[in-house]
Write a protein that holds these residues in place. Structure first.
Motif, short mmCIF file in Angstrom:
data_model
loop_
_atom_site.label_atom_id
_atom_site.label_comp_id
_atom_site.label_asym_id
_atom_site.label_seq_id
_atom_site.Cartn_x
_atom_site.Cartn_y
_atom_site.Cartn_z
N ASP A 89 45.13 84.28 -20.49
CA ASP A 89 45.09 82.84 -20.18
C ASP A 89 43.82 82.47 -19.41
OD1 ASP A 89 47.57 82.39 -21.37
OD2 ASP A 89 48.65 82.87 -19.53
N ARG A 90 43.06 83.47 -18.98
CA ARG A 90 41.82 83.20 -18.25
C ARG A 90 40.85 82.44 -19.14
NH1 ARG A 90 40.46 88.16 -17.48
NH2 ARG A 90 41.64 88.45 -15.55
N GLY A 91 40.28 81.31 -18.62
CA GLY A 91 39.34 80.53 -19.42
C GLY A 91 39.19 79.11 -18.92
N GLU A 92 38.65 78.22 -19.80
CA GLU A 92 38.34 76.83 -19.43
C GLU A 92 39.35 75.88 -20.10
OE1 GLU A 92 34.52 73.73 -19.37
OE2 GLU A 92 34.42 75.60 -20.53
N ALA A 117 45.16 64.21 -23.77
CA ALA A 117 45.30 65.45 -24.53
C ALA A 117 44.77 66.61 -23.69
CB ALA A 117 44.53 65.35 -25.85
N TRP A 118 45.40 67.77 -23.89
CA TRP A 118 44.98 68.99 -23.19
C TRP A 118 44.47 70.00 -24.21
CZ3 TRP A 118 44.69 69.30 -17.98
CH2 TRP A 118 45.44 68.38 -17.22
N PHE A 119 43.30 70.61 -23.88
CA PHE A 119 42.66 71.57 -24.78
C PHE A 119 42.37 72.87 -24.04
CE2 PHE A 119 41.74 67.59 -26.88
CZ PHE A 119 41.70 67.89 -28.22
N ARG A 120 42.38 73.99 -24.78
CA ARG A 120 41.78 75.24 -24.31
C ARG A 120 40.35 75.19 -24.84
NH1 ARG A 120 43.34 80.69 -23.20
NH2 ARG A 120 41.38 81.70 -22.56
N LYS A 121 39.42 74.74 -23.96
CA LYS A 121 38.08 74.37 -24.41
C LYS A 121 37.31 75.55 -24.96
CE LYS A 121 33.96 71.84 -22.89
NZ LYS A 121 33.33 71.10 -21.77
N ASP A 122 37.40 76.73 -24.28
CA ASP A 122 36.60 77.87 -24.72
C ASP A 122 37.09 78.44 -26.04
OD1 ASP A 122 38.93 78.62 -23.45
OD2 ASP A 122 38.13 80.47 -22.62
N GLN A 169 35.27 58.79 -26.41
CA GLN A 169 36.19 59.70 -25.73
C GLN A 169 35.57 60.19 -24.42
OE1 GLN A 169 37.04 62.81 -28.50
NE2 GLN A 169 38.54 61.61 -29.67
N ILE A 170 36.43 60.37 -23.44
CA ILE A 170 35.98 60.95 -22.17
C ILE A 170 36.84 62.18 -21.86
CG2 ILE A 170 35.11 58.77 -21.23
CD1 ILE A 170 37.70 58.53 -19.63
N ASP A 171 36.24 63.15 -21.18
CA ASP A 171 36.97 64.38 -20.86
C ASP A 171 36.39 65.01 -19.59
OD1 ASP A 171 34.83 66.40 -21.59
OD2 ASP A 171 35.08 65.38 -23.52
N GLN A 172 37.15 65.93 -19.02
CA GLN A 172 36.71 66.77 -17.91
C GLN A 172 37.45 68.11 -18.01
OE1 GLN A 172 37.69 65.25 -14.03
NE2 GLN A 172 39.80 64.74 -14.59
N SER A 173 36.90 69.15 -17.39
CA SER A 173 37.50 70.48 -17.55
C SER A 173 37.44 71.27 -16.23
CB SER A 173 36.79 71.26 -18.66
OG SER A 173 35.41 71.40 -18.37
N ALA A 174 38.20 72.37 -16.18
CA ALA A 174 38.25 73.27 -15.03
C ALA A 174 38.54 74.68 -15.52
CB ALA A 174 39.30 72.81 -14.03
N PHE A 175 38.21 75.67 -14.71
CA PHE A 175 38.37 77.07 -15.09
C PHE A 175 39.61 77.66 -14.43
CE2 PHE A 175 33.96 76.39 -16.13
CZ PHE A 175 33.77 77.15 -17.27
N LEU A 176 40.28 78.52 -15.20
CA LEU A 176 41.41 79.31 -14.68
C LEU A 176 40.96 80.74 -14.51
CD1 LEU A 176 44.38 79.80 -13.93
CD2 LEU A 176 44.85 80.09 -16.37
N LYS A 177 41.02 81.24 -13.27
CA LYS A 177 40.68 82.63 -12.96
C LYS A 177 41.96 83.39 -12.68
CE LYS A 177 38.07 85.44 -9.65
NZ LYS A 177 37.20 85.40 -8.42
N VAL A 178 42.23 84.40 -13.47
CA VAL A 178 43.47 85.19 -13.34
C VAL A 178 43.13 86.53 -12.69
CG1 VAL A 178 45.43 86.22 -14.54
CG2 VAL A 178 44.42 84.08 -15.39
N THR A 179 43.68 86.77 -11.50
CA THR A 179 43.45 88.04 -10.82
C THR A 179 44.57 89.03 -11.19
OG1 THR A 179 44.66 87.33 -8.84
CG2 THR A 179 42.29 86.92 -8.91
N VAL A 180 44.20 90.31 -11.23
CA VAL A 180 45.15 91.35 -11.63
C VAL A 180 45.11 92.48 -10.59
CG1 VAL A 180 45.82 92.98 -13.43
CG2 VAL A 180 44.73 90.80 -14.04
#
Length: 468
Positions: free
Chosen positions: A124-127, A80-85, A137-148
């Motif tokens: 869309d910037r976030g975790e 499963a995919w989540f927008r964690k923040d 349950q097990i999970d891991q996450s990463a951050f998306l940095k959006v430059t403008v």
């Protein structure tokens, strides 16, 4: 007595029960801790686990981005995919839960799973989290940095501005982007900027004095502050925003400094021969651009362009102009004074130039040469017969050379020139006749030719003195 013993037994029984309960609690807790330790150090080969950590991603707005989640022993479990923040479920297995056509989930075999976001936006910037519905349950996450890339906020940015000379002005550029952009000011013509060294605040903030002004080629900050504006400040200023993300952007802002016209006359008197062409010039400093015209000073009649007159207004710089009046075939009545007038919304100014008559240059004159005595001897050209006489004129004969030279020397000396004969030249529009040529020709003349020669040379010398 019996009651006292019964009470003691009851108390002892209560204490024993407490000890028993405490022992059972400790035993249960130890067993649980041992199980947790065993689960930590002894993994069931059939349970899923992540083989690699997810990586943070940086992407420019508008471009796609892809997260990767690598799992081993997935079995019957699902990813499963989540927008964690934001605690939002995006997708489960191969199905997108959130209704967003920019999101796509996919996988490569049963180990590598992808979350793709197309046309990334700032929001869309976030975790983002990859989770497996195992137990636990097990999970891991990463951050998306959006430059403008930087862009200006037009409603907060200055447009073309006009101020009165001597006032103060504050130009502003507000830009957004991620990371936050820096602002740099410079003149479009690359000249130095005479502005306050600090430009992080507008002029409404307290400044020490105008002595803080300095001549620099660039100014950093959102504000360009100029105290006591001068006409030299007129021009286009570039506001450049950059944050390391392609591409930097710039905005052109024109600063106009309003002042009354000032007229200069390089030559207050201009000479022209009768029936010649004349040109008179005025120079004007003014902003806004002035209305310029010429008139005759005496009649106050405005001069319009026609076959006789032509007026030309030539811009020299943003605030400097050249006014030119051309007059063809000047007639006697046009030798008079002319007024150039420049007028704008603030005021008007004028200058006067006098056009006067000068003699037309003579076509026949005596020229004194600095030719040394040893200069080559030349024969008299046939084209000079109009000055040396015709075949009937004894001046064209071959005799009495010395007498002819003495006449020329006498005439020049009579005007106190003290010029030797070898420096005398008779000049026409076609050729120049050195006196040495006359000497070499060996001509002579009689008393009639002598009087003619005196008359001719006298006219030449008189015209020469008039011209000089």
């Amino acid at each position: 007595m019996w009651i006292h013993q019964t009470g003691q037994l009851f108390i002892q029984l209560f204490i024993n029960i407490q000890h028993l309960l405490l022992f059972q609690y400790i035993h249960f807790s130890l067993a649980k801790e041992i199980n947790l330790i065993n689960e930590k150090f002894t993994k069931d080969d059939n349970e899923p686990y992540f083989t690699e950590a997810m990586s943070n991603v940086t992407v420019q707005v508008g471009r796609p981005v892809k997260f990767q989640c690598i799992v081993a022993n997935l079995g019957n479990h699902q990813v499963a995919w989540f927008r964690k923040d934001k605690h939002t479920l995006l997708a489960l297995g191969n199905e997108v839960i959130l209704k967003n056509n920019r999101i796509l989930v996919s996988n490569h075999t049963d180990k590598i799973f992808y979350l793709t976001i197309f046309a990334v936006r700032e929001e869309d910037r976030g975790e983002y989290m990859c989770q497996i519905n195992s137990s636990p349950q097990i999970d891991q996450s990463a951050f998306l940095k959006v430059t403008v890339p930087p862009h200006f906020i037009e409603e907060l940015t200055s447009s073309d501005t006009d101020v009165n000379e001597g006032d103060s002005v504050s130009l502003r550029c507000i830009a957004k982007g991620f990371p936050a952009p820096t602002i740099e000011w410079r003149r479009e013509d690359k000249e130095a900027i005479d502005a306050l060294s600090s430009s992080s605040l507008p002029l409404s903030s307290p400044f020490s004095s105008a002595s803080d002004n300095k001549n620099v080629t660039t100014i950093q900050g959102e504000y360009l502050n100029i105290v006591r504006v001068k006409r030299q400040h007129i021009g286009v200023y570039l506001c450049i925003a950059s944050n390391g993300i392609p591409n930097s952007v710039s905005k052109r802002i024109f600063l106009g400094v309003k002042f009354s016209p000032l007229v200069w006359t390089p030559n207050q008197r201009v000479g022209s021969p009768l029936n010649g062409d004349a040109s008179i010039i005025c120079t004007v400093d003014a902003y806004p651009k002035p209305d310029c015209y010429w008139m005759k000073t005496s009649t106050r009649q405005i001069i319009l362009d026609n076959s006789k007159y032509s007026t030309i207004l030539t811009p020299i710089s943003t605030y400097k102009y050249e006014m030119r009046l051309n007059i063809k075939t000047v007639e006697i009545g046009e030798f008079t004074s002319y007024t150039c007038i420049a007028k704008n919304i603030l005021s008007e100014a004028s200058g006067t130039i006098v056009l006067y008559e000068i003699p037309r240059p003579s076509t026949q004159r005596t020229v004194i040469n600095n030719i040394p005595n040893h200069s080559p001897v030349k024969e008299v050209s046939k084209s000079r017969k109009n000055y040396l006489g015709t075949s009937k004129n004894p001046l064209n004969s071959e005799d009495n050379v010395k007498d002819k030279l003495n006449i020329a020397s006498f005439l020049t000396n009579s005007y106190k020139n003290d010029i030797s004969p070898d420096q005398i030249t008779l000049q026409t529009e076609e050729k120049v006749t050195p006196a040495d040529d006359l000497i070499d020709s060996g001509t002579n003349f009689n008393s009639h030719s002598f009087s003619n020669s005196i008359w001719l040379i006298s006219i030449n010398i008189i015209l020469r003195h008039i011209i000089t």
